[in-house]
Scaffold this motif. Structure first.
Motif, PDB file in Angstrom:
ATOM      1  N   ASP A 241       0.833  -1.205   0.000  1.00 12.16           N
ATOM      2  CA  ASP A 241       0.000   0.000   0.000  1.00 12.16           C
ATOM      3  C   ASP A 241       0.868   1.254   0.000  1.00 12.16           C
ATOM      4  O   ASP A 241       0.643   2.193  -0.756  1.00 12.16           O
ATOM      5  N   ALA A 242       1.884   1.230   0.872  1.00 16.92           N
ATOM      6  CA  ALA A 242       2.751   2.406   0.978  1.00 16.92           C
ATOM      7  C   ALA A 242       3.480   2.652  -0.340  1.00 16.92           C
ATOM      8  O   ALA A 242       3.694   3.801  -0.736  1.00 16.92           O
ATOM      9  N   PHE A 243       3.837   1.571  -1.009  1.00 16.67           N
ATOM     10  CA  PHE A 243       4.537   1.690  -2.290  1.00 16.67           C
ATOM     11  C   PHE A 243       3.667   2.449  -3.294  1.00 16.67           C
ATOM     12  O   PHE A 243       4.117   3.389  -3.956  1.00 16.67           O
ATOM     13  N   ILE A 244       2.392   2.032  -3.379  1.00 19.74           N
ATOM     14  CA  ILE A 244       1.504   2.694  -4.339  1.00 19.74           C
ATOM     15  C   ILE A 244       1.271   4.150  -3.938  1.00 19.74           C
ATOM     16  O   ILE A 244       1.309   5.054  -4.776  1.00 19.74           O
ATOM     17  N   VAL A 245       1.087   4.385  -2.647  1.00 16.74           N
ATOM     18  CA  VAL A 245       0.891   5.767  -2.202  1.00 16.74           C
ATOM     19  C   VAL A 245       2.111   6.616  -2.568  1.00 16.74           C
ATOM     20  O   VAL A 245       1.987   7.702  -3.140  1.00 16.74           O
ATOM     21  N   ALA A 246       3.296   6.078  -2.259  1.00 12.04           N
ATOM     22  CA  ALA A 246       4.510   6.838  -2.549  1.00 12.04           C
ATOM     23  C   ALA A 246       4.642   7.072  -4.054  1.00 12.04           C
ATOM     24  O   ALA A 246       4.975   8.182  -4.488  1.00 12.04           O
ATOM     25  N   ALA A 247       4.354   6.039  -4.848  1.00 16.68           N
ATOM     26  CA  ALA A 247       4.496   6.188  -6.303  1.00 16.68           C
ATOM     27  C   ALA A 247       3.502   7.223  -6.830  1.00 16.68           C
ATOM     28  O   ALA A 247       3.839   8.028  -7.705  1.00 16.68           O
ATOM     29  N   LEU A 248       2.292   7.228  -6.273  1.00 16.68           N
ATOM     30  CA  LEU A 248       1.309   8.208  -6.748  1.00 16.68           C
ATOM     31  C   LEU A 248       1.701   9.626  -6.325  1.00 16.68           C
ATOM     32  O   LEU A 248       1.617  10.569  -7.117  1.00 16.68           O
ATOM     33  N   LEU A 249       2.168   9.760  -5.085  1.00 13.37           N
ATOM     34  CA  LEU A 249       2.630  11.081  -4.650  1.00 13.37           C
ATOM     35  C   LEU A 249       3.755  11.566  -5.561  1.00 13.37           C
ATOM     36  O   LEU A 249       3.814  12.734  -5.959  1.00 13.37           O
ATOM     37  N   HIS A 250       4.633  10.624  -5.892  1.00 13.74           N
ATOM     38  CA  HIS A 250       5.778  10.905  -6.754  1.00 13.74           C
ATOM     39  C   HIS A 250       5.285  11.360  -8.132  1.00 13.74           C
ATOM     40  O   HIS A 250       5.750  12.355  -8.677  1.00 13.74           O
ATOM     41  N   LEU A 251       4.302  10.647  -8.635  1.00 14.93           N
ATOM     42  CA  LEU A 251       3.720  11.011  -9.926  1.00 14.93           C
ATOM     43  C   LEU A 251       3.155  12.434  -9.860  1.00 14.93           C
ATOM     44  O   LEU A 251       3.480  13.283 -10.688  1.00 14.93           O
ATOM     45  N   PHE A 252       2.333  12.680  -8.842  1.00 13.73           N
ATOM     46  CA  PHE A 252       1.691  13.995  -8.778  1.00 13.73           C
ATOM     47  C   PHE A 252       2.725  15.096  -8.566  1.00 13.73           C
ATOM     48  O   PHE A 252       2.642  16.163  -9.149  1.00 13.73           O
ATOM     49  N   ARG A 253       3.691  14.809  -7.734  1.00 12.65           N
ATOM     50  CA  ARG A 253       4.684  15.839  -7.473  1.00 12.65           C
ATOM     51  C   ARG A 253       5.450  16.194  -8.752  1.00 12.65           C
ATOM     52  O   ARG A 253       5.631  17.359  -9.082  1.00 12.65           O
ATOM     53  N   ASN A 254       5.886  15.160  -9.464  1.00  8.75           N
ATOM     54  CA  ASN A 254       6.622  15.431 -10.695  1.00  8.75           C
ATOM     55  C   ASN A 254       5.744  16.132 -11.720  1.00  8.75           C
ATOM     56  O   ASN A 254       6.199  16.954 -12.504  1.00  8.75           O
ATOM     57  N   TRP A 255       4.476  15.783 -11.684  1.00 11.64           N
ATOM     58  CA  TRP A 255       3.537  16.402 -12.613  1.00 11.64           C
ATOM     59  C   TRP A 255       3.355  17.883 -12.264  1.00 11.64           C
ATOM     60  O   TRP A 255       3.507  18.770 -13.099  1.00 11.64           O
ATOM     61  N   PHE A 256       3.055  18.138 -11.020  1.00 11.58           N
ATOM     62  CA  PHE A 256       2.741  19.512 -10.614  1.00 11.58           C
ATOM     63  C   PHE A 256       3.953  20.428 -10.626  1.00 11.58           C
ATOM     64  O   PHE A 256       3.813  21.639 -10.636  1.00 11.58           O
ATOM     65  N   THR A 257       5.139  19.852 -10.547  1.00  9.44           N
ATOM     66  CA  THR A 257       6.312  20.730 -10.541  1.00  9.44           C
ATOM     67  C   THR A 257       7.049  20.688 -11.880  1.00  9.44           C
ATOM     68  O   THR A 257       8.232  21.013 -11.945  1.00  9.44           O
ATOM     69  N   ASP A 258       6.352  20.271 -12.929  1.00 11.04           N
ATOM     70  CA  ASP A 258       6.913  20.363 -14.288  1.00 11.04           C
ATOM     71  C   ASP A 258       8.156  19.529 -14.521  1.00 11.04           C
ATOM     72  O   ASP A 258       8.971  19.872 -15.363  1.00 11.04           O
ATOM     73  N   ARG A 259       8.308  18.439 -13.784  1.00  8.71           N
ATOM     74  CA  ARG A 259       9.538  17.688 -13.972  1.00  8.71           C
ATOM     75  C   ARG A 259       9.384  16.587 -15.028  1.00  8.71           C
ATOM     76  O   ARG A 259      10.007  15.537 -14.924  1.00  8.71           O
ATOM     77  N   TYR A 260       8.550  16.796 -15.985  1.00  8.70           N
ATOM     78  CA  TYR A 260       8.309  15.724 -16.953  1.00  8.70           C
ATOM     79  C   TYR A 260       8.289  16.279 -18.370  1.00  8.70           C
ATOM     80  O   TYR A 260       8.033  15.556 -19.305  1.00  8.70           O
ATOM     81  N   LEU A 261       8.555  17.573 -18.490  1.00 10.04           N
ATOM     82  CA  LEU A 261       8.342  18.219 -19.789  1.00 10.04           C
ATOM     83  C   LEU A 261       9.551  18.110 -20.711  1.00 10.04           C
ATOM     84  O   LEU A 261      10.661  17.860 -20.272  1.00 10.04           O
ATOM     85  N   PHE A 262       9.299  18.324 -21.965  1.00 11.35           N
ATOM     86  CA  PHE A 262      10.344  18.425 -22.965  1.00 11.35           C
ATOM     87  C   PHE A 262      11.266  17.215 -22.931  1.00 11.35           C
ATOM     88  O   PHE A 262      10.806  16.107 -23.090  1.00 11.35           O
ATOM     89  N   SER A 263      12.551  17.438 -22.646  1.00  8.90           N
ATOM     90  CA  SER A 263      13.478  16.302 -22.716  1.00  8.90           C
ATOM     91  C   SER A 263      13.323  15.351 -21.544  1.00  8.90           C
ATOM     92  O   SER A 263      14.066  14.396 -21.434  1.00  8.90           O
ATOM     93  N   ARG A 264      12.395  15.628 -20.641  1.00  7.70           N
ATOM     94  CA  ARG A 264      12.355  14.816 -19.436  1.00  7.70           C
ATOM     95  C   ARG A 264      11.252  13.775 -19.488  1.00  7.70           C
ATOM     96  O   ARG A 264      10.821  13.273 -18.467  1.00  7.70           O
ATOM     97  N   ASP A 265      10.796  13.447 -20.692  1.00 11.11           N
ATOM     98  CA  ASP A 265       9.676  12.514 -20.782  1.00 11.11           C
ATOM     99  C   ASP A 265      10.075  11.087 -20.448  1.00 11.11           C
ATOM    100  O   ASP A 265       9.247  10.291 -20.032  1.00 11.11           O
ATOM    101  N   SER A 266      11.351  10.747 -20.608  1.00  9.88           N
ATOM    102  CA  SER A 266      11.737   9.345 -20.444  1.00  9.88           C
ATOM    103  C   SER A 266      11.456   8.798 -19.040  1.00  9.88           C
ATOM    104  O   SER A 266      10.845   7.737 -18.902  1.00  9.88           O
ATOM    105  N   PRO A 267      11.819   9.521 -17.965  1.00  7.13           N
ATOM    106  CA  PRO A 267      11.431   8.999 -16.655  1.00  7.13           C
ATOM    107  C   PRO A 267       9.910   8.973 -16.475  1.00  7.13           C
ATOM    108  O   PRO A 267       9.393   8.117 -15.748  1.00  7.13           O
ATOM    109  N   TRP A 268       9.221   9.856 -17.111  1.00 12.52           N
ATOM    110  CA  TRP A 268       7.755   9.851 -16.953  1.00 12.52           C
ATOM    111  C   TRP A 268       7.128   8.601 -17.569  1.00 12.52           C
ATOM    112  O   TRP A 268       6.311   7.919 -16.964  1.00 12.52           O
ATOM    113  N   ILE A 269       7.542   8.324 -18.808  1.00 13.24           N
ATOM    114  CA  ILE A 269       6.961   7.173 -19.503  1.00 13.24           C
ATOM    115  C   ILE A 269       7.327   5.875 -18.775  1.00 13.24           C
ATOM    116  O   ILE A 269       6.472   5.030 -18.524  1.00 13.24           O
ATOM    117  N   SER A 270       8.592   5.755 -18.387  1.00 12.91           N
ATOM    118  CA  SER A 270       8.961   4.542 -17.656  1.00 12.91           C
ATOM    119  C   SER A 270       8.207   4.507 -16.332  1.00 12.91           C
ATOM    120  O   SER A 270       7.811   3.431 -15.860  1.00 12.91           O
TER     121      SER A 270
END
Ligand code: HEM
Ligand code: SF4
Ligand code: SF4
Lengths: 391, 162
Positions: A89-118
Motif C-alpha cells: 500500500d505504501a509503495f503505491i501511495v509513494a508512487a502516486l505522490l511521486h507522480l503527482f509531485r513530478n507532474w505539478f512541478t513540471d519535472r516531466y516536460l520536454f526532454s524529461r519525458d523518459s522517466p515519466w513514460i517509464s
C-alpha cells in the motif's frame, strides 16, 4: 482549464513545501524523496516476498492453508505477511505522490519525458502485481477478483478472449491457475527492476534512498501496522460461488470494485483512458517553453577548441546528457592541446539547465541563448546600476 | 543591530549582484525594470536558468567590477528543478569562499541562498541580513582590489553572521 489547474496545483505543492520546510531542514522534506520512498517500499516488498514465497503453495487446495500456516505457525510469519501487505500500500501511495509531485512541478516536460513514460509503466506493473497478490491469498475475495479480472479481460474487444486464456490459462479454474497467477505476481515484480533501470538511465545519481530517518520511520510504520492490524485472509475460496461483498483495498482493487458495479467493458475503457492520458501528459505540454516563462536557453554546446577533456561537466550534468568520447583531434587552446577526451552533449537528453556551463573551468561550454558574454555584460550593467543608486 | 550597522557604515548601501534561478523565488513584482530590488535598490538581480549555471568566475568578476557582495539563489535543497543544481552551486561557492579567503575577501561577500517559488519573505529576510552584514563590513570588496577595512568590520560582522 488544464493550465490553470496545473498552475494552482503547483502553487499548492510548493506552498506545502514552504510549510514542511519550516519543520524539517529542507533536504529532509519527505516529499522530496517520494521516488526514493517508493523504491524503499519496493525493496521491503522484495525481501518480505521472498520470505513468503518459501511457504506458499500454488494449488487450489493448498494455497489458502499455506497462507494460514505462514500467518499462524511460522515465527513472525504473520508479521512479515502484514509488512508485505502494508509496504505494498505504501509503495503505491509513494508512487502516486511521486507522480503527482513530478507532474505539478513540471519535472516531466520536454526532454524529461523518459522517466515519466517509464514511471507510467512502473505504475501499471506495480498495480498489476498488487492485484495478482490478492488473488494468491485464495480466499473469497481472491476468487471474486479473479472472476472480475477474467470478465474485464474478456471485455477487451478482439483480443480479450485470447488474452484471458493466455494469462489465466483457459476458461474456468484448473490446477494451472494459481501457478500462473504466482508467475504474474513475481514476474512483473521483477520486471519493475528492469523498468527502474530505464527510469534512472537519464538521471545522474538518482536519489534512490530517502534519508536514514525516513527509512527507519517507514520501516517502523509498516511493522507497526502489521502488528496492530494483522493481515488476514477471508474464508477459503469456494469455486463456483461469488461472495456478495468483499473488503476493499483502495490502493489496488479500485478497478475491481468498479467492475462489480459497472459493466466490465466500461471499467476496462475507463482504466485504458486514464492510463492513456497518463502517457500523453508529457506531450500535451502546458504551453510552449516561451509562454511558460521558462527560458528556452538552447541545448548546451561544447566549444571544441577549448575542451580539455577534464570530465567535470560529465560528472555534474544531472541528466547524463554529456558523454566523453576519445578526442578525434587536439583542441586549440593551450590547455586543450594534449587532451585525450572530448565532451559531447546528447541533444535529446539535454534539458538546457546550464549546469555544465557552471562546471566547466575552461569556458568550453555555452548555452546558445545565454552566452558567457551576455552574462558578463549583465554583471557589469548590474554593478553600474547599483552604483547609480548609491551615487 | 541595524543602528549599529548604520553607525559603522555611515550611509551608502552595499552594491550587491544577485543571480536568481528562474525556478527559485519569484521576483517579478519585487524588482523594477533595471532589476533593482524595490526594497533594497542597491541590490540588482539577474535571472538565470538554474543556480548551477553560474560559473564561480562570474561571481569573482562581479566583485572585481566593484560589487560589495554577490549571491546566488537556487531552489530549496533537495528540490532543485534540475535535481542537483543548487547542491553543486553550494559546493562551488564554498570552494570560492575558501579560495578568496586566502586573498582576505570575507566569506560574507559570497552567499548561496535557497528559496522556492513562493518563499519571498524568507528571501527578502536573507537579503536584508546580507545587506546589514556587508554594511557592517564596509565597502571595497574587489577581490584583490581596493581598500578593505578589516579592523572596522570585524566585531559587527561576527554578530551579523548569526
Ligand atoms: C513505482 C516506482 C517508482 C520508483 C521506485 C521511482 C523512483 C524514482 C527515483 C528514485 C527518481 C529519482 C529522483 C531524483 O533523484 O531526483 C525518480 C525520478 C522520476 N520519476 Fe519516478 N519512480 C517510480 C514511479 C514513477 C511514476 C509512476 C512516475 C510518473 C508517471 C515517475 C516519474 C518520474 C520522473 C518524471 C522523474 C524525474 C524527475 C526529475 O527529472 O527530477 N516515477 N523516480
Ligand atoms: S545544459 Fe548541460 S548540464 Fe544541463 S542537461 Fe544539458 S548538458 Fe546536462
Ligand atoms: S568541463 Fe569543459 S573542458 Fe572539461 S570536459 Fe567538459 S567541456 Fe571539456
Amino acid at each position: 482549464m488544464y493550465r490553470k489547474a496545473l498552475t494552482a496545483l503547483q502553487r499548492f505543492t510548493l506552498r506545502l513545501d514552504v510549510a514542511i520546510n519550516r519543520v524539517y531542514p529542507s533536504d529532509w522534506n519527505p516529499l522530496y524523496y517520494t521516488g526514493g520512498l517508493a523504491n524503499l517500499f519496493l525493496f521491503i516488498l522484495v525481501l518480505s516476498g521472498i520470505f513468503i514465497f518459501f511457504y506458499y503453495v500454488p494449488s487450489l487446495t493448498g494455497a489458502h492453508p499455506s497462507v494460514a500456516y505462514l500467518t499462524e505457525q511460522v515465527p513472525y510469519g504473520g508479521l512479515i505477511r502484514g509488512i508485505h501487505r502494508y509496504a505494498a500500500d505504501a509503495f503505491i501511495v509513494a508512487a502516486l505522490l511521486h507522480l503527482f509531485r513530478n507532474w505539478f512541478t513540471d519535472r516531466y516536460l520536454f526532454s524529461r519525458d523518459s522517466p515519466w513514460i517509464s514511471g507510467m509503466f512502473l505504475l501499471i506493473f506495480g498495480g498489476f502485481v498488487g492485484a495478482t497478490g490478492y488473488i494468491l491469498v485464495w480466499d473469497e475475495r481472491a476468487l471474486a477478483v479473479l472472476g472480475l479480472f477474467d470478465d474485464m479481460l474478456r471485455a477487451i474487444p478482439a483480443v480479450g478472449d485470447w488474452l484471458a486464456s493466455l494469462l489465466l490459462g483457459g476458461r474456468g479454474l484448473s490446477e494451472g491457475t494459481l501457478p500462473r497467477i504466482l508467475l504474474l505476481h513475481v514476474g512483473p515484480a521483477s520486471l519493475l527492476y528492469v523498468l527502474l533501470w530505464w527510469h534512472y538511465v537519464r538521471l545522474r545519481h538518482p536519489k534512490v534512498w530517502p534519508p536514514a530517518t525516513w527509512v527507519l520511520v517507514s520501516l517502523g510504520l509498516v511493522t507497526l501496522l502489521a502488528a496492530v492490524i494483522p493481515a488476514v485472509s477471508g474464508a477459503p475460496a469456494q469455486p463456483g460461488t461469488r461472495p456478495e461483498a468483499m473488503p476493499l483495498d483502495v490502493f489496488f482493487l479500485l478497478p475491481f470494485w468498479l467492475a462489480g458495479l459497472l459493466p466490465p467493458g466500461l471499467v476496462v475503457a475507463l482504466v485504458a483512458v486514464t492510463l492513456g492520458a497518463g502517457f500523453v501528459i508529457p506531450y500535451l505540454g502546458r504551453e510552449a517553453p516561451q509562454e511558460m516563462g521558462v527560458r528556452h536557453a538552447g541545448v548546451a554546446q561544447v566549444i571544441d577548441g577549448n575542451c580539455t577533456g577534464c570530465e567535470l561537466c560529465y560528472y555534474d550534468c544531472p541528466y547524463n546528457a554529456i558523454v566523453m568520447v576519445p578526442s578525434p583531434h587536439p583542441g586549440l587552446s593551450r590547455a586543450a592541446a594534449s587532451r585525450k577526451l572530448l565532451a559531447v552533449v546528447i541533444d535529446s537528453r539535454c534539458v538546457e539547465c546550464g549546469i555544465c556551463i557552471g562546471a566547466c573551468p575552461f569556458e568550453a561550454l555555452e548555452l546558445p541563448s545565454l552566452l558567457e558574454a551576455d552574462v558578463t555584460r549583465r554583471v557589469q550593467e548590474a554593478v553600474a546600476v547599483a552604483e547609480a543608486v548609491r551615487a | 543591530m541595524s543602528t549599529q550597522a548604520a553607525t559603522v557604515r555611515g550611509g551608502a548601501a552595499p552594491k550587491i549582484v544577485g543571480f536568481v534561478c528562474d525556478w527559485a523565488v519569484a521576483t517579478a513584482d519585487l524588482v523594477d525594470g533595471a532589476g533593482r530590488l524595490l526594497a533594497y535598490p542597491s541590490v540588482v538581480l539577474i535571472r538565470i536558468p538554474c543556480s548551477g549555471f553560474i560559473r564561480p568566475g562570474w561571481l569573482e568578476d562581479a566583485l572585481k567590477a566593484g560589487a560589495d557582495g554577490v549571491f546566488v539563489v537556487g531552489c530549496p535543497y533537495g528540490d532543485c528543478l534540475n535535481r542537483e543544481g543548487n547542491y553543486l552551486m553550494r559546493e562551488r561557492i564554498d570552494q570560492l569562499q575558501r579560495r578568496l579567503a586566502r586573498r582576505k575577501v570575507p566569506a560574507e561577500r559570497l552567499q548561496m541562498l535557497a528559496h522556492g517559488l513562493h518563499d519571498r519573505e524568507a528571501f527578502l529576510a536573507d537579503v536584508a541580513a546580507m545587506v546589514e552584514r556587508l554594511q557592517a563590513l564596509g565597502a571595497g570588496a574587489a577581490a584583490g582590489g581596493p581598500a578593505r577595512r578589516p579592523a572596522a568590520a570585524r566585531a559587527p560582522a561576527e554578530e551579523g553572521g548569526a
